[in-house]
Design a protein around this motif. Structure first.
Motif, PDB file in Angstrom:
ATOM      1  N   LEU A 170      33.660  68.327  53.188  1.00 42.42           N
ATOM      2  CA  LEU A 170      33.321  69.060  52.389  1.00 42.42           C
ATOM      3  C   LEU A 170      34.600  69.658  51.667  1.00 42.42           C
ATOM      4  O   LEU A 170      34.327  70.837  51.155  1.00 42.42           O
ATOM      5  CB  LEU A 170      32.234  70.418  52.874  1.00 42.42           C
ATOM      6  CG  LEU A 170      32.022  71.621  52.149  1.00 42.42           C
ATOM      7  CD1 LEU A 170      30.639  70.861  50.916  1.00 42.42           C
ATOM      8  CD2 LEU A 170      31.582  72.725  53.143  1.00 42.42           C
ATOM      9  N   ASP A 171      35.252  70.258  52.898  1.00 43.83           N
ATOM     10  CA  ASP A 171      36.700  70.947  51.957  1.00 43.83           C
ATOM     11  C   ASP A 171      37.630  69.901  51.246  1.00 43.83           C
ATOM     12  O   ASP A 171      38.460  70.984  50.429  1.00 43.83           O
ATOM     13  CB  ASP A 171      37.545  70.736  53.876  1.00 43.83           C
ATOM     14  CG  ASP A 171      39.078  71.793  53.335  1.00 43.83           C
ATOM     15  OD1 ASP A 171      38.816  72.982  52.790  1.00 43.83           O
ATOM     16  OD2 ASP A 171      40.206  70.982  53.578  1.00 43.83           O
ATOM     17  N   LYS A 172      37.999  68.998  50.838  1.00 43.09           N
ATOM     18  CA  LYS A 172      38.010  68.264  49.671  1.00 43.09           C
ATOM     19  C   LYS A 172      37.278  67.772  48.602  1.00 43.09           C
ATOM     20  O   LYS A 172      38.164  67.682  47.632  1.00 43.09           O
ATOM     21  CB  LYS A 172      38.054  66.707  50.346  1.00 43.09           C
ATOM     22  CG  LYS A 172      39.502  66.215  51.701  1.00 43.09           C
ATOM     23  CD  LYS A 172      38.801  65.171  51.960  1.00 43.09           C
ATOM     24  CE  LYS A 172      40.020  64.590  53.398  1.00 43.09           C
ATOM     25  NZ  LYS A 172      39.106  63.725  53.743  1.00 43.09           N
TER      26      LYS A 172
ATOM     27  N   ASP B 298      36.329  69.819  44.729  1.00 41.63           N
ATOM     28  CA  ASP B 298      36.059  71.339  44.355  1.00 41.63           C
ATOM     29  C   ASP B 298      34.649  71.934  43.562  1.00 41.63           C
ATOM     30  O   ASP B 298      34.349  70.841  43.747  1.00 41.63           O
ATOM     31  CB  ASP B 298      36.623  70.737  43.124  1.00 41.63           C
ATOM     32  CG  ASP B 298      36.931  71.612  41.924  1.00 41.63           C
ATOM     33  OD1 ASP B 298      36.294  72.863  41.881  1.00 41.63           O
ATOM     34  OD2 ASP B 298      37.476  72.061  41.073  1.00 41.63           O
TER      35      ASP B 298
ATOM     36  N   GLN C 142      33.879  76.861  53.268  1.00 46.22           N
ATOM     37  CA  GLN C 142      35.266  76.414  53.315  1.00 46.22           C
ATOM     38  C   GLN C 142      35.719  77.617  53.947  1.00 46.22           C
ATOM     39  O   GLN C 142      36.679  77.328  55.047  1.00 46.22           O
ATOM     40  CB  GLN C 142      35.407  75.859  51.334  1.00 46.22           C
ATOM     41  CG  GLN C 142      35.391  74.698  51.171  1.00 46.22           C
ATOM     42  CD  GLN C 142      35.511  74.433  49.888  1.00 46.22           C
ATOM     43  OE1 GLN C 142      35.552  75.935  49.496  1.00 46.22           O
ATOM     44  NE2 GLN C 142      35.382  72.866  49.654  1.00 46.22           N
ATOM     45  N   SER C 143      35.421  78.642  53.820  1.00 46.35           N
ATOM     46  CA  SER C 143      36.352  79.810  53.945  1.00 46.35           C
ATOM     47  C   SER C 143      35.629  80.520  55.510  1.00 46.35           C
ATOM     48  O   SER C 143      36.671  79.808  56.346  1.00 46.35           O
ATOM     49  CB  SER C 143      35.653  81.405  52.991  1.00 46.35           C
ATOM     50  OG  SER C 143      36.497  82.168  53.903  1.00 46.35           O
TER      51      SER C 143
ATOM     52  N   ASN D 290      32.778  68.799  57.454  1.00 48.51           N
ATOM     53  CA  ASN D 290      33.549  70.225  57.388  1.00 48.51           C
ATOM     54  C   ASN D 290      34.629  68.889  56.259  1.00 48.51           C
ATOM     55  O   ASN D 290      34.963  70.076  55.840  1.00 48.51           O
ATOM     56  CB  ASN D 290      33.722  70.531  58.403  1.00 48.51           C
ATOM     57  CG  ASN D 290      32.834  71.424  58.970  1.00 48.51           C
ATOM     58  OD1 ASN D 290      31.735  71.541  58.150  1.00 48.51           O
ATOM     59  ND2 ASN D 290      32.787  71.956  59.599  1.00 48.51           N
ATOM     60  N   ASP D 291      35.100  68.515  56.961  1.00 46.87           N
ATOM     61  CA  ASP D 291      36.501  68.123  56.238  1.00 46.87           C
ATOM     62  C   ASP D 291      36.174  67.078  54.877  1.00 46.87           C
ATOM     63  O   ASP D 291      36.723  67.288  54.076  1.00 46.87           O
ATOM     64  CB  ASP D 291      37.415  66.610  57.383  1.00 46.87           C
ATOM     65  CG  ASP D 291      37.681  67.330  58.469  1.00 46.87           C
ATOM     66  OD1 ASP D 291      37.974  68.581  58.482  1.00 46.87           O
ATOM     67  OD2 ASP D 291      37.785  66.845  58.682  1.00 46.87           O
TER      68      ASP D 291
ATOM     69  N   TRP E 207      26.846  68.987  47.860  1.00 45.70           N
ATOM     70  CA  TRP E 207      26.392  69.704  49.325  1.00 45.70           C
ATOM     71  C   TRP E 207      24.674  69.662  49.353  1.00 45.70           C
ATOM     72  O   TRP E 207      24.606  70.612  50.873  1.00 45.70           O
ATOM     73  CB  TRP E 207      26.793  71.238  47.906  1.00 45.70           C
ATOM     74  CG  TRP E 207      26.571  72.737  48.891  1.00 45.70           C
ATOM     75  CD1 TRP E 207      25.361  73.531  47.777  1.00 45.70           C
ATOM     76  CD2 TRP E 207      26.558  73.264  49.590  1.00 45.70           C
ATOM     77  NE1 TRP E 207      24.940  74.808  49.111  1.00 45.70           N
ATOM     78  CE2 TRP E 207      26.004  74.309  49.872  1.00 45.70           C
ATOM     79  CE3 TRP E 207      27.662  72.926  50.898  1.00 45.70           C
ATOM     80  CZ2 TRP E 207      26.251  75.566  51.407  1.00 45.70           C
ATOM     81  CZ3 TRP E 207      27.686  73.739  51.896  1.00 45.70           C
ATOM     82  CH2 TRP E 207      27.058  74.894  51.841  1.00 45.70           C
TER      83      TRP E 207
ATOM     84  N   ASN F  69      34.875  77.769  57.390  1.00 44.65           N
ATOM     85  CA  ASN F  69      35.899  76.234  58.099  1.00 44.65           C
ATOM     86  C   ASN F  69      36.997  76.999  58.460  1.00 44.65           C
ATOM     87  O   ASN F  69      37.884  76.215  59.358  1.00 44.65           O
ATOM     88  CB  ASN F  69      35.301  75.201  57.612  1.00 44.65           C
ATOM     89  CG  ASN F  69      33.569  74.817  57.203  1.00 44.65           C
ATOM     90  OD1 ASN F  69      33.347  74.802  58.793  1.00 44.65           O
ATOM     91  ND2 ASN F  69      33.371  73.512  57.032  1.00 44.65           N
ATOM     92  N   THR F  70      38.372  77.577  57.533  1.00 44.70           N
ATOM     93  CA  THR F  70      38.985  77.541  57.917  1.00 44.70           C
ATOM     94  C   THR F  70      39.236  78.787  59.124  1.00 44.70           C
ATOM     95  O   THR F  70      40.671  78.895  59.850  1.00 44.70           O
ATOM     96  CB  THR F  70      39.621  77.858  56.350  1.00 44.70           C
ATOM     97  OG1 THR F  70      39.292  76.829  55.059  1.00 44.70           O
ATOM     98  CG2 THR F  70      41.431  78.419  56.306  1.00 44.70           C
TER      99      THR F  70
ATOM    100  N   TYR G  61      25.295  67.699  52.610  1.00 47.93           N
ATOM    101  CA  TYR G  61      25.928  68.223  54.026  1.00 47.93           C
ATOM    102  C   TYR G  61      25.058  69.527  54.462  1.00 47.93           C
ATOM    103  O   TYR G  61      25.026  69.864  55.541  1.00 47.93           O
ATOM    104  CB  TYR G  61      26.942  69.411  52.880  1.00 47.93           C
ATOM    105  CG  TYR G  61      28.266  69.703  54.140  1.00 47.93           C
ATOM    106  CD1 TYR G  61      28.989  69.215  54.462  1.00 47.93           C
ATOM    107  CD2 TYR G  61      27.466  71.033  54.315  1.00 47.93           C
ATOM    108  CE1 TYR G  61      29.486  70.804  55.748  1.00 47.93           C
ATOM    109  CE2 TYR G  61      27.835  72.420  55.400  1.00 47.93           C
ATOM    110  CZ  TYR G  61      28.986  71.561  56.226  1.00 47.93           C
ATOM    111  OH  TYR G  61      29.977  72.514  57.018  1.00 47.93           O
TER     112      TYR G  61
END
Length: 158
Positions: A114-116, A118, A47-48, A111-112, A128, A50-51, A131
């Motif tokens: 996964l971003d959603k 917790d 997530q980090s 990625n989107d 995961w 991807n951001t 993914y």
């Protein structure tokens, strides 16, 4: 060959090679390293990334190489020269379709999703696992396509 075309081919070859190298790193050790982490930590790391990647020089390189590929395709069609134009079109198509569009169609939605999540939930751990497999499979394709695009651009120069 027109000098601007040579410059575009050199820049596209370098750009697609650099992109291939980044993808290669993810395919060969980064994703494997993330898979060895507990799901919560692997998810947080991805997530980090991807951001961060959205505001990094990677995006400039990724999109500039796309623009160069479109330019090269247009030049190849407008100024048709047989085998050279075929190589130019092959490199452009590999980058545009397989590297860029597969990213948009396959990797970005993963990625989107996964971003959603917790990372502390059982649902996240299941996501995961899927993914890691799916994202890496598509990344292998992007790696090969970027490298082949670079080869086609270089070959068109000679």
């Amino acid at each position: 060959m027109v000098p601007i075309t040579n410059i575009a081919l050199i820049a596209a070859a370098l750009g697609s090679s650099l992109i291939a190298g980044i993808f290669f790193a993810f395919s060969t050790f980064i994703m494997q390293a993330f898979a060895r982490l507990p799901a919560e930590q692997g998810i947080a790391a991805m997530q980090s990334i991807n951001t961060t990647i959205l505001r990094s020089p990677f995006m400039v390189l990724f999109l500039l190489t796309l623009a160069l590929s479109v330019f090269i395709a247009v030049i190849a069609i407008v100024h048709w020269r047989g085998g050279v134009s075929i190589l130019m079109l092959a490199g452009a198509a590999l980058y545009i379709v397989t590297t860029f569009l597969s990213t948009i169609v396959f990797n970005v939605p993963l990625n989107d999703a996964l971003d959603k999540v917790d990372g502390r939930t059982a649902e996240a751990a299941e996501l995961w696992t899927t993914y890691l497999s799916d994202w890496t499979k598509w990344n292998h394709l992007r790696t090969a396509a970027s490298l082949l695009a670079s080869c086609a651009f270089v070959r068109a120069l000679f």
